[in-house]
Design a protein around this motif. Sequence first.
Motif, PDB file in Angstrom:
ATOM      1  N   LYS A   1      28.394 -42.725 -39.577  1.00 38.48           N
ATOM      2  CA  LYS A   1      29.167 -43.968 -39.524  1.00 38.48           C
ATOM      3  C   LYS A   1      30.481 -43.711 -40.242  1.00 38.48           C
ATOM      4  O   LYS A   1      30.508 -43.438 -41.435  1.00 38.48           O
ATOM      5  CB  LYS A   1      28.379 -45.096 -40.203  1.00 38.48           C
ATOM      6  CG  LYS A   1      29.155 -46.366 -40.410  1.00 38.48           C
ATOM      7  CD  LYS A   1      29.477 -47.045 -39.103  1.00 38.48           C
ATOM      8  CE  LYS A   1      30.130 -48.387 -39.349  1.00 38.48           C
ATOM      9  NZ  LYS A   1      31.568 -48.380 -39.123  1.00 38.48           N
TER      10      LYS A   1
ATOM     11  N   CYS B   1      36.727 -41.780 -30.335  1.00 35.03           N
ATOM     12  CA  CYS B   1      36.270 -42.488 -31.532  1.00 35.03           C
ATOM     13  C   CYS B   1      36.081 -43.972 -31.270  1.00 35.03           C
ATOM     14  O   CYS B   1      35.053 -44.561 -31.638  1.00 35.03           O
ATOM     15  CB  CYS B   1      37.254 -42.269 -32.680  1.00 35.03           C
ATOM     16  SG  CYS B   1      37.290 -40.572 -33.307  1.00 35.03           S
TER      17      CYS B   1
ATOM     18  N   HIS C   1      32.974 -44.826 -29.155  1.00 36.61           N
ATOM     19  CA  HIS C   1      31.677 -44.698 -29.802  1.00 36.61           C
ATOM     20  C   HIS C   1      31.518 -45.564 -31.043  1.00 36.61           C
ATOM     21  O   HIS C   1      30.384 -45.910 -31.404  1.00 36.61           O
ATOM     22  CB  HIS C   1      31.404 -43.229 -30.131  1.00 36.61           C
ATOM     23  CG  HIS C   1      31.233 -42.399 -28.905  1.00 36.61           C
ATOM     24  ND1 HIS C   1      30.090 -42.399 -28.146  1.00 36.61           N
ATOM     25  CD2 HIS C   1      32.088 -41.555 -28.271  1.00 36.61           C
ATOM     26  CE1 HIS C   1      30.225 -41.598 -27.117  1.00 36.61           C
ATOM     27  NE2 HIS C   1      31.436 -41.073 -27.167  1.00 36.61           N
ATOM     28  N   GLN C   2      32.617 -45.884 -31.713  1.00 35.70           N
ATOM     29  CA  GLN C   2      32.581 -46.770 -32.875  1.00 35.70           C
ATOM     30  C   GLN C   2      33.829 -47.666 -32.813  1.00 35.70           C
ATOM     31  O   GLN C   2      34.827 -47.381 -33.477  1.00 35.70           O
ATOM     32  CB  GLN C   2      32.557 -45.964 -34.188  1.00 35.70           C
ATOM     33  CG  GLN C   2      31.290 -45.151 -34.383  1.00 35.70           C
ATOM     34  CD  GLN C   2      31.238 -44.462 -35.728  1.00 35.70           C
ATOM     35  OE1 GLN C   2      31.652 -45.017 -36.740  1.00 35.70           O
ATOM     36  NE2 GLN C   2      30.713 -43.245 -35.749  1.00 35.70           N
TER      37      GLN C   2
ATOM     38  N   VAL D   1      36.083 -48.596 -35.864  1.00 33.19           N
ATOM     39  CA  VAL D   1      36.735 -47.573 -36.681  1.00 33.19           C
ATOM     40  C   VAL D   1      38.252 -47.774 -36.684  1.00 33.19           C
ATOM     41  O   VAL D   1      38.835 -48.228 -35.700  1.00 33.19           O
ATOM     42  CB  VAL D   1      36.369 -46.145 -36.196  1.00 33.19           C
ATOM     43  CG1 VAL D   1      37.069 -45.788 -34.890  1.00 33.19           C
ATOM     44  CG2 VAL D   1      36.690 -45.110 -37.254  1.00 33.19           C
TER      45      VAL D   1
END
Length: 104
Positions: A48, A70, A73-74, A77
């Motif tokens: 994470k 990035c 997937h998150q 962020v």
Amino acid sequence: MKILEFLILGKNEEILPILLRLVNANENWNGVSFNDEEIAQKYFLNNKIDIVLLSSGIEDHVEKEFTSFCLKHQPEVEVIEHFGGGSGLLKSEIQHRLYLKGKI
């Protein structure tokens, strides 16, 4: 305060360890650094991450692809570009972004 997890990606072998040292000097920040985007992606998928810090030497298309990866997937962020200017500027850039996002 929550410890913020950083992933630093850069190609400049002289600057990358300095950025890592500056990030890890803050007691509320924990960073890892990579100079290879594929290895960084593997790490990113298994951890994470709160902030991705992009440093110098990254080709434009790699920067765009890595940022897209990035965010895919998150999505929460924060991706911050930092290409120099000293430790004060780095801290200011990070804090400004976190303030704008309501995270501090």
